[in-house]
Design a protein around this motif. Structure first.
Motif, mmCIF file in Angstrom:
data_model
loop_
_atom_site.group_PDB
_atom_site.id
_atom_site.type_symbol
_atom_site.label_atom_id
_atom_site.label_comp_id
_atom_site.label_asym_id
_atom_site.label_seq_id
_atom_site.Cartn_x
_atom_site.Cartn_y
_atom_site.Cartn_z
ATOM 1 N N VAL A 183 0.844 -1.271 0.096
ATOM 2 C CA VAL A 183 -0.068 -0.053 0.077
ATOM 3 C C VAL A 183 0.794 1.258 -0.111
ATOM 4 N N GLN A 184 0.435 2.445 -0.420
ATOM 5 C CA GLN A 184 0.869 3.503 -0.316
ATOM 6 C C GLN A 184 0.684 4.406 0.873
ATOM 7 N N LEU A 185 1.717 4.530 1.851
ATOM 8 C CA LEU A 185 1.550 5.130 3.069
ATOM 9 C C LEU A 185 2.001 6.691 2.866
ATOM 10 N N PRO A 186 1.743 7.223 3.985
ATOM 11 C CA PRO A 186 2.258 8.657 3.930
ATOM 12 C C PRO A 186 3.707 8.941 4.101
ATOM 13 N N LYS A 187 4.457 9.772 3.666
ATOM 14 C CA LYS A 187 5.618 10.163 3.817
ATOM 15 C C LYS A 187 5.778 11.368 4.947
ATOM 16 N N VAL A 188 6.380 10.773 6.087
ATOM 17 C CA VAL A 188 6.511 11.664 7.185
ATOM 18 C C VAL A 188 7.847 11.771 7.526
ATOM 19 N N GLY A 189 8.499 13.362 7.817
ATOM 20 C CA GLY A 189 9.621 13.564 8.297
ATOM 21 C C GLY A 189 9.603 14.830 9.184
ATOM 22 N N GLY A 190 10.702 15.198 9.913
ATOM 23 C CA GLY A 190 10.698 16.532 10.618
ATOM 24 C C GLY A 190 12.006 17.045 10.552
ATOM 25 N N GLU A 191 11.954 18.167 11.280
ATOM 26 C CA GLU A 191 13.316 18.747 11.375
ATOM 27 C C GLU A 191 13.506 19.091 12.918
ATOM 28 N N LEU A 192 14.499 18.913 13.546
ATOM 29 C CA LEU A 192 14.853 19.436 14.975
ATOM 30 C C LEU A 192 16.070 20.574 14.848
ATOM 31 N N PRO A 193 15.548 21.653 15.529
ATOM 32 C CA PRO A 193 16.478 22.858 15.381
ATOM 33 C C PRO A 193 17.529 22.733 16.353
ATOM 34 N N LEU A 194 18.946 23.290 16.110
ATOM 35 C CA LEU A 194 19.850 23.121 17.244
ATOM 36 C C LEU A 194 19.971 24.378 17.805
ATOM 37 N N PRO A 195 19.607 24.401 19.218
ATOM 38 C CA PRO A 195 19.842 25.737 19.958
ATOM 39 C C PRO A 195 21.380 26.300 20.341
ATOM 40 N N VAL A 196 21.291 27.629 19.806
ATOM 41 C CA VAL A 196 22.658 28.235 20.214
ATOM 42 C C VAL A 196 22.649 29.306 21.124
ATOM 43 N N PRO A 197 23.570 29.063 22.079
ATOM 44 C CA PRO A 197 23.641 30.155 23.191
ATOM 45 C C PRO A 197 24.170 31.186 22.780
ATOM 46 N N GLY A 198 23.919 32.322 23.222
ATOM 47 C CA GLY A 198 24.344 33.739 23.014
ATOM 48 C C GLY A 198 25.242 33.999 24.014
ATOM 49 N N LYS A 199 25.731 35.437 24.003
ATOM 50 C CA LYS A 199 26.477 35.900 24.793
ATOM 51 C C LYS A 199 25.680 36.926 25.771
ATOM 52 N N PRO A 200 25.539 36.748 27.153
ATOM 53 C CA PRO A 200 24.872 37.681 28.092
ATOM 54 C C PRO A 200 25.374 39.219 28.175
ATOM 55 N N GLU A 201 24.540 40.075 28.086
ATOM 56 C CA GLU A 201 24.843 41.208 28.316
ATOM 57 C C GLU A 201 25.721 41.554 29.815
ATOM 58 N N GLY A 202 26.699 42.194 29.805
ATOM 59 C CA GLY A 202 27.411 42.350 31.054
ATOM 60 C C GLY A 202 26.634 43.407 31.968
ATOM 61 N N PRO A 203 26.961 43.566 33.183
ATOM 62 C CA PRO A 203 26.459 44.569 34.324
ATOM 63 C C PRO A 203 26.393 45.883 33.680
ATOM 64 N N GLN A 204 25.361 46.511 34.051
ATOM 65 C CA GLN A 204 25.260 48.043 33.691
ATOM 66 C C GLN A 204 25.186 48.879 35.013
ATOM 67 N N TYR A 205 26.462 49.623 34.651
ATOM 68 C CA TYR A 205 26.362 50.370 36.433
ATOM 69 C C TYR A 205 25.600 51.784 35.929
ATOM 70 N N VAL A 206 24.597 52.011 37.054
ATOM 71 C CA VAL A 206 23.604 53.066 36.892
ATOM 72 C C VAL A 206 24.108 54.130 38.070
ATOM 73 N N GLU A 207 24.066 55.371 37.824
ATOM 74 C CA GLU A 207 24.587 56.304 38.832
ATOM 75 C C GLU A 207 23.224 56.420 39.922
ATOM 76 N N GLY A 208 23.670 56.175 41.176
ATOM 77 C CA GLY A 208 22.767 56.180 42.423
ATOM 78 C C GLY A 208 22.664 54.676 42.898
ATOM 79 N N ARG A 209 23.335 53.760 42.346
ATOM 80 C CA ARG A 209 23.030 52.303 42.753
ATOM 81 C C ARG A 209 24.261 51.786 43.100
ATOM 82 N N LEU A 210 24.414 50.883 44.044
ATOM 83 C CA LEU A 210 25.631 50.427 44.602
ATOM 84 C C LEU A 210 25.880 48.966 43.964
ATOM 85 N N ILE A 211 24.926 48.416 43.488
ATOM 86 C CA ILE A 211 24.834 47.169 42.863
ATOM 87 C C ILE A 211 24.521 47.377 41.233
ATOM 88 N N PRO A 212 25.332 46.744 40.443
ATOM 89 C CA PRO A 212 24.963 47.135 39.122
ATOM 90 C C PRO A 212 23.558 46.638 38.736
#
Length: 171
Positions: free
Chosen positions: A48-77
């Motif tokens: 018999v002729q059956l359905p053709k089934v397939g898929g794609e799994l993406p690969l996650p890519v981690p990025g670079k986090p933004e560094g701390p931002q120093y704000v005037e008037g705060r002691l912790i960034p």
């Protein structure tokens, strides 16, 4: 030069060229991995002729986090626990199923496809501030008291999924 010296030199040059070529290409060149579903054996055994089934799994890519931002008037960034960006995609799938032709011989096919779509995310983060202000010259250089602050930075999820539905003829 002796033949053994020439052979050794050629082997070294070949290895260096191969290593340079391998370093120039990324380890993972594809953004997604195809996942076929093999139904050929069932199709041939049942004839018999059956359905053709397939898929794609993406690969996650981690990025670079933004560094701390120093704000005037705060002691912790700002952004004490930074948000980590991740990019990847939503998985895709494809289905091609036979559809018997009502008026004649042969088959027509119905196709449903959801292509892998890009996905951009940011993990939750944390922003804190102490209950003290910076040194106050009017208070002999001692800090003043204030209310402590804490904030949870919300996660982010951005994507544009899509789907295709169509009819096709042929085998």
């Amino acid at each position: 030069m002796k033949p053994t010296t020439r052979g050794t030199l050629a082997a070294v040059i070949t290895c260096v060229a191969a290593a340079a070529g391998a370093a120039a290409t990324p380890a993972v060149a594809a953004g997604s991995v195809p996942v076929p579903v093999p139904l050929d054996g069932v199709e041939k055994s049942l004839n018999v002729q059956l359905p053709k089934v397939g898929g794609e799994l993406p690969l996650p890519v981690p990025g670079k986090p933004e560094g701390p931002q120093y704000v005037e008037g705060r002691l912790i960034p700002q952004g004490a626990v930074p948000q980590l960006p991740l990019s990847g995609g939503l998985p895709g799938a494809g289905l091609r199923a036979p559809l018997p032709h009502v008026l004649g011989d042969g088959f027509d096919h119905v196709e449903v496809g959801t292509p892998a779509s890009d996905l951009r995310t940011l993990t939750p983060g944390l922003s804190l501030d102490t209950p003290l202000t910076p040194p106050n010259p009017d208070n002999f250089g001692l800090p003043d008291l204030k209310l402590p602050q804490a904030a949870v930075l919300t996660p982010l999820l951005q994507t544009v999924p899509g789907a295709n539905l169509g009819l096709a003829g042929g085998a």
